[in-house]
Design a protein around this motif. Structure first.
Motif, PDB file in Angstrom:
ATOM      1  N   ARG A 205      28.919  -6.135  64.373  1.00  0.00           N
ATOM      2  CA  ARG A 205      28.536  -4.890  63.700  1.00  0.00           C
ATOM      3  C   ARG A 205      29.092  -4.870  62.289  1.00  0.00           C
ATOM      4  O   ARG A 205      30.277  -5.109  62.073  1.00  0.00           O
ATOM      5  CB  ARG A 205      29.054  -3.664  64.455  1.00  0.00           C
ATOM      6  N   VAL A 206      28.220  -4.557  61.332  1.00  0.00           N
ATOM      7  CA  VAL A 206      28.581  -4.592  59.919  1.00  0.00           C
ATOM      8  C   VAL A 206      28.339  -3.226  59.285  1.00  0.00           C
ATOM      9  O   VAL A 206      27.337  -2.562  59.582  1.00  0.00           O
ATOM     10  CB  VAL A 206      27.761  -5.660  59.170  1.00  0.00           C
ATOM     11  N   ALA A 207      29.240  -2.816  58.402  1.00  0.00           N
ATOM     12  CA  ALA A 207      29.045  -1.621  57.570  1.00  0.00           C
ATOM     13  C   ALA A 207      29.039  -2.039  56.104  1.00  0.00           C
ATOM     14  O   ALA A 207      29.880  -2.829  55.673  1.00  0.00           O
ATOM     15  CB  ALA A 207      30.143  -0.601  57.809  1.00  0.00           C
ATOM     16  N   LEU A 216      23.478  -6.073  49.464  1.00  0.00           N
ATOM     17  CA  LEU A 216      24.484  -6.801  50.234  1.00  0.00           C
ATOM     18  C   LEU A 216      24.107  -6.884  51.710  1.00  0.00           C
ATOM     19  O   LEU A 216      24.263  -7.944  52.343  1.00  0.00           O
ATOM     20  CB  LEU A 216      25.852  -6.143  50.079  1.00  0.00           C
ATOM     21  N   ALA A 217      23.617  -5.794  52.275  1.00  0.00           N
ATOM     22  CA  ALA A 217      23.211  -5.814  53.680  1.00  0.00           C
ATOM     23  C   ALA A 217      22.094  -6.814  53.913  1.00  0.00           C
ATOM     24  O   ALA A 217      22.082  -7.548  54.914  1.00  0.00           O
ATOM     25  CB  ALA A 217      22.780  -4.412  54.117  1.00  0.00           C
ATOM     26  N   VAL A 230      23.755  -3.312  61.566  1.00  0.00           N
ATOM     27  CA  VAL A 230      24.202  -3.032  60.204  1.00  0.00           C
ATOM     28  C   VAL A 230      23.962  -1.562  59.880  1.00  0.00           C
ATOM     29  O   VAL A 230      22.890  -1.024  60.141  1.00  0.00           O
ATOM     30  CB  VAL A 230      23.494  -3.949  59.180  1.00  0.00           C
ATOM     31  N   ASP A 231      25.005  -0.918  59.366  1.00  0.00           N
ATOM     32  CA  ASP A 231      24.934   0.479  58.941  1.00  0.00           C
ATOM     33  C   ASP A 231      25.194   0.539  57.445  1.00  0.00           C
ATOM     34  O   ASP A 231      26.209   0.021  56.959  1.00  0.00           O
ATOM     35  CB  ASP A 231      25.968   1.338  59.663  1.00  0.00           C
ATOM     36  N   VAL A 258      17.646  -6.314  64.082  1.00  0.00           N
ATOM     37  CA  VAL A 258      18.965  -5.843  64.490  1.00  0.00           C
ATOM     38  C   VAL A 258      18.974  -4.326  64.411  1.00  0.00           C
ATOM     39  O   VAL A 258      18.144  -3.712  63.732  1.00  0.00           O
ATOM     40  CB  VAL A 258      20.079  -6.428  63.592  1.00  0.00           C
ATOM     41  N   ALA A 259      19.912  -3.721  65.127  1.00  0.00           N
ATOM     42  CA  ALA A 259      20.090  -2.278  65.020  1.00  0.00           C
ATOM     43  C   ALA A 259      20.529  -1.952  63.600  1.00  0.00           C
ATOM     44  O   ALA A 259      21.451  -2.571  63.071  1.00  0.00           O
ATOM     45  CB  ALA A 259      21.133  -1.795  66.021  1.00  0.00           C
ATOM     46  N   ALA A 260      19.868  -0.991  62.972  1.00  0.00           N
ATOM     47  CA  ALA A 260      20.163  -0.694  61.572  1.00  0.00           C
ATOM     48  C   ALA A 260      20.042   0.799  61.307  1.00  0.00           C
ATOM     49  O   ALA A 260      19.197   1.481  61.903  1.00  0.00           O
ATOM     50  CB  ALA A 260      19.215  -1.462  60.650  1.00  0.00           C
ATOM     51  N   SER A 261      20.900   1.296  60.414  1.00  0.00           N
ATOM     52  CA  SER A 261      20.807   2.693  59.979  1.00  0.00           C
ATOM     53  C   SER A 261      21.144   2.780  58.506  1.00  0.00           C
ATOM     54  O   SER A 261      21.907   1.961  57.977  1.00  0.00           O
ATOM     55  CB  SER A 261      21.756   3.593  60.784  1.00  0.00           C
ATOM     56  N   VAL A 262      20.546   3.757  57.841  1.00  0.00           N
ATOM     57  CA  VAL A 262      20.831   4.048  56.444  1.00  0.00           C
ATOM     58  C   VAL A 262      21.234   5.515  56.378  1.00  0.00           C
ATOM     59  O   VAL A 262      20.448   6.386  56.747  1.00  0.00           O
ATOM     60  CB  VAL A 262      19.606   3.779  55.548  1.00  0.00           C
ATOM     61  N   ARG A 263      22.446   5.787  55.925  1.00  0.00           N
ATOM     62  CA  ARG A 263      23.017   7.124  56.044  1.00  0.00           C
ATOM     63  C   ARG A 263      23.357   7.713  54.670  1.00  0.00           C
ATOM     64  O   ARG A 263      23.967   7.030  53.842  1.00  0.00           O
ATOM     65  CB  ARG A 263      24.285   7.082  56.896  1.00  0.00           C
TER      66      ARG A 263
END
Length: 352
Positions: A205-207, A216-217, A230-231, A258-263
């Motif tokens: 898991r990456v932030a 970068l992501a 990746v968040d 991959v599981a991903a979110s943009v917050r």
């Protein structure tokens, strides 16, 4: 922004034409402020019905703490008065002027304020060109300028400047971006240096803190096949749509999902926990001055968000003294590379 800063002065100046009797605030409170900022001048004159727009999370949070309702997006509708606090990026500000004139409609006015040291005359000339003229006055080392009721904008120029806010492409079309974002039309040297230093063995898991449009992501997804989630944490709401577009494209290029979110999030308030990897190119300016406290807050957030075995990778200007904060937050810190005025640091074993 601190009291007495140029940005506070611009907010104060914005209301001078109303205090001087040159203009009148709408009696029914039907007023819109684009890129609103909290401050005494705004709180002192508040009326029910005002709509405040601010896409930068720390500034939006400050307004919310003062009891205002804030929207990150530019709303629809018509307003007799539209106030604007333009940004330093000229094309972004031109888009703001075009949006403001469209929202003011046939009988409304647009009022803007800019510090003299931040391009006030240029901004005034831009609004005058679009609207066919403006009135102006000077106060607090700022220029405040406004359109006449019923101004008829140049339709072709209006359409051209409205389009300046739309997502666009950079790096031969590889990345979606938007004018006004940090390094919106390029990959900045620091981020490229960090991306090149990241080992292909990073996994889990990456932030990505202060992710911008997601460079970068996307590089992590391309270089590190073991990344499973990746968040992206980003304070500027205008970056979120391009970042999501870029993440989708990066996964398509990598041939995996991959599981991903943009917050929309202020990293200085902390992040989720349990990350295997955190990466960051922290901002180091508040206005025009260096502000290392932002980078220090990013370091503390990364340490709190990492799992015990995790690693933090950051890039910073070589002259910024983050070492004491890194040593306070991590037991193991090393400089990976120094080049072009920047340093890449890896930190492990977060202290609890």
């Amino acid at each position: 922004m601190s009291a007495g800063s140029a940005s506070d002065a611009a907010l104060d100046a914005l209301f001078v034409p109303f205090a001087a009797g040159e203009l009148k605030l709408p009696a029914d409170g039907d007023l819109l402020v684009l890129r609103a900022r909290d401050g005494f001048a705004l709180r002192e004159r508040r009326r029910p019905g005002w709509i405040l727009q601010q896409s930068f999370k720390p500034a939006a949070d400050a307004l919310a703490r003062s009891g205002f309702t804030v929207r990150p997006e530019v709303p629809e509708g018509r307003f007799p008065v539209v106030m604007v606090l333009p940004t330093r990026q000229r094309e972004e500000s031109r888009a703001l002027f075009a949006q403001a004139l469209s929202l003011a409609g046939s009988d409304g006015i647009v009022v803007a304020s800019v510090p003299n040291a931040e391009g006030a005359r240029t901004a005034e000339a831009d609004l005058a060109r679009l609207a066919g003229g403006v009135a102006c006055l000077s106060k607090h080392k700022c220029r405040v300028f406004w359109t006449a009721p019923g101004s008829t904008p140049d339709d072709a120029l209006l359409a051209e400047w409205l389009a300046l806010d739309a997502p666009t492409r950079t790096l031969d079309g590889r990345f979606a971006t938007r004018r006004g974002l940090f390094a919106w039309d390029r990959v900045d040297t620091a981020s490229a240096l960090l991306a090149d230093a990241l080992p292909a063995t990073l996994a889990g898991r990456v932030a990505d803190l202060g992710a911008g449009f997601g460079y970068l992501a996307c590089e992590l997804l391309a270089r590190c096949g073991g990344v499973t989630a990746v968040d992206l944490y980003e304070a500027e709401a205008r970056a979120l749509e391009p970042a999501r577009t870029n993440l989708d494209a990066a996964m398509a290029r990598a041939g995996r999902t991959v599981a991903a979110s943009v917050r929309w999030h202020d990293v200085t308030h902390g992040i989720d926990t349990g990350y295997d990897v955190v990466v960051a190119n922290p901002p180091f300016h508040q206005g025009r001055a260096d502000d290392p406290s932002l980078g220090r807050a990013f370091i503390a957030a990364a340490a709190a968000g990492l799992a015990g075995h995790g690693s933090f990778w950051m890039v910073a200007n070589r002259h910024l003294a983050y070492e004491s904060t890194l040593d306070a937050c991590f037991a193991n810190v090393r400089t990976v590379v120094e080049r072009d005025g920047f340093k890449v640091v890896e930190a492990r074993e977060p202290r609890r």
